[in-house]
Design an enzyme around this catalytic site. Structure first.
Site, PDB file in Angstrom:
ATOM      1  CE  LYS A  55      -3.846  -2.436   1.796  1.00  0.00           C
ATOM      2  NZ  LYS A  55      -4.570  -3.268   3.005  1.00  0.00           N
ATOM      3  CD  GLN A  99      -3.591  -4.857   6.393  1.00  0.00           C
ATOM      4  OE1 GLN A  99      -3.048  -3.857   5.356  1.00  0.00           O
ATOM      5  NE2 GLN A  99      -3.863  -6.228   5.695  1.00  0.00           N
ATOM      6  CG  ASP A 122      -8.961   0.364   3.812  1.00  0.00           C
ATOM      7  OD1 ASP A 122      -9.601  -0.225   3.000  1.00  0.00           O
ATOM      8  OD2 ASP A 122      -9.040  -0.389   5.035  1.00  0.00           O
TER       9      ASP A 122
END
Ligand code: NAP
Length: 281
Positions: A55, A99, A122
């Site tokens: 990422k 994450q 996200d």
């Protein structure tokens, strides 16, 4: 019949070109300020570390910066909440990625929900999910949103389709189902307690595999001419769906690798650029 390959790798590369231009123009407009995605990695899980690195690399390819926050395996919920708060209040940070998964002692839901909505690039907060499900503006959850962008790019007409989503996790199955519903598909959600899974999948015009078990969904369960979306990726280069026999008889499929994965990362940076445009542009 030769199936259409829903090439996420190619589409992501094409989108990165456009995103690079948008970032360059943002820098021009904002006296050289660079959009920043903060990534938070808690613990030392090698797969998670690899995803975070990928990422960060994607950010750099389009001229963005990433701020990599690494926290110890024994981090508490309070410590992680405090870090998220700090990033929420940092005006130079335009997006925050926590994450998944975090170590078991942490209340992951509380931490996801602590991310400010405008930085939730996200798409993991309950508020963002609710807004998206109601058709209001919100950043979509990256993997299902990436799948929707791929389907749209290839002009797959979802309206009226019967979509069967196998998996109901908060970051994949549930938002996937809500997005397909928003696109006027008729949606069935399956999970570990579903009865007659093969018979339900047989009805699908579009099937999404989001189970987390290698080739769990058998090719024989999928009808001819279906659209096949495989979110899984396992050692040996297989996904959650037994794909090989389907390549000759489905309408379209996402390859593994090179289908859903690149679109997930691309959607994260796509939404980070959109967030930066709101504050810097
Ligand atoms: P997860 O949280 O483990 O959820 C798995 C889902 O599958 C659950 O809803 C579970 O049902 C369901 N399931 C398990 N066994 C089943 C069975 N026998 N029959 C029907 N359903 C069953 O996994 P996830 O995070 O959603 O990820 C799913 C897959 O997508 C994994 O392969 C993962 O690696 C992949 N993924 C890929 C990306 C990407 O960027 N490409 C991103 C995220 C995930 P219950 O709810 O009843 O337990």
């Amino acid at each position: 019949m030769s199936a259409l390959i829903l090439d996420g790798k190619a589409l992501a590369a094409q989108c990165e070109q456009q995103l690079s231009e948008r970032v360059a123009s943002l820098k021009d407009k904002s006296a050289g300020k660079t959009p920043i995605l903060a990534t938070i990695l808690v613990g030392a899980d090698p797969a998670s570390a690899t995803y975070v690195k990928m990422k960060g690399n994607a950010c750099r390819r389009i001229g963005m910066d990433s701020l990599a926050v690494e926290m110890a395996d024994d981090t508490s919920t309070e410590q992680l909440l405090s870090k998220i708060n700090e990033l929420n209040n940092n005006p130079d940070v335009h997006g925050i990625l926590l994450q998944h998964p975090v170590p078991g002692q942490i209340d992951e839901r509380a931490c996801f929900d602590a991310i400010a909505l405008e930085k939730d690039v996200d798409g993991v907060t309950c508020l963002g999910f609710g807004r998206m499900a109601m058709g209001e503006e919100a950043y979509g959850c990256a993997t299902p949103k990436g799948i929707m962008r791929l389907l749209e790019h290839y002009s797959i007409a979802l309206e009226g389709m019967h979509a069967v989503v196998v998996g109901r996790s908060p970051i994949l199955g549930k938002p996937m189902a809500a997005m397909l519903l928003e696109a006027n598909a008729t949606v069935t959600i399956c999970h570990s307690r579903t009865r007659n899974l093969p018979a339900l999948i047989k009805q699908a015009d579009l099937v999404v595999g989001a189970v987390g078990r290698p080739e769990f969904i058998k090719a024989a369960w999928v009808k001819d001419g279906a659209v096949v979306i495989d979110a899984g990726y396992h050692p040996g280069g297989v996904g959650d769906i037994e794909l090989q026999p389907l390549k000759e008889r489905c309408a379209a499929y996402t390859p593994v690798p090179g289908g859903v994965g690149p679109m997930t990362i691309n959607t994260l940076i796509f939404q980070s650029v959109a967030s930066a445009e709101k504050t810097l542009g």
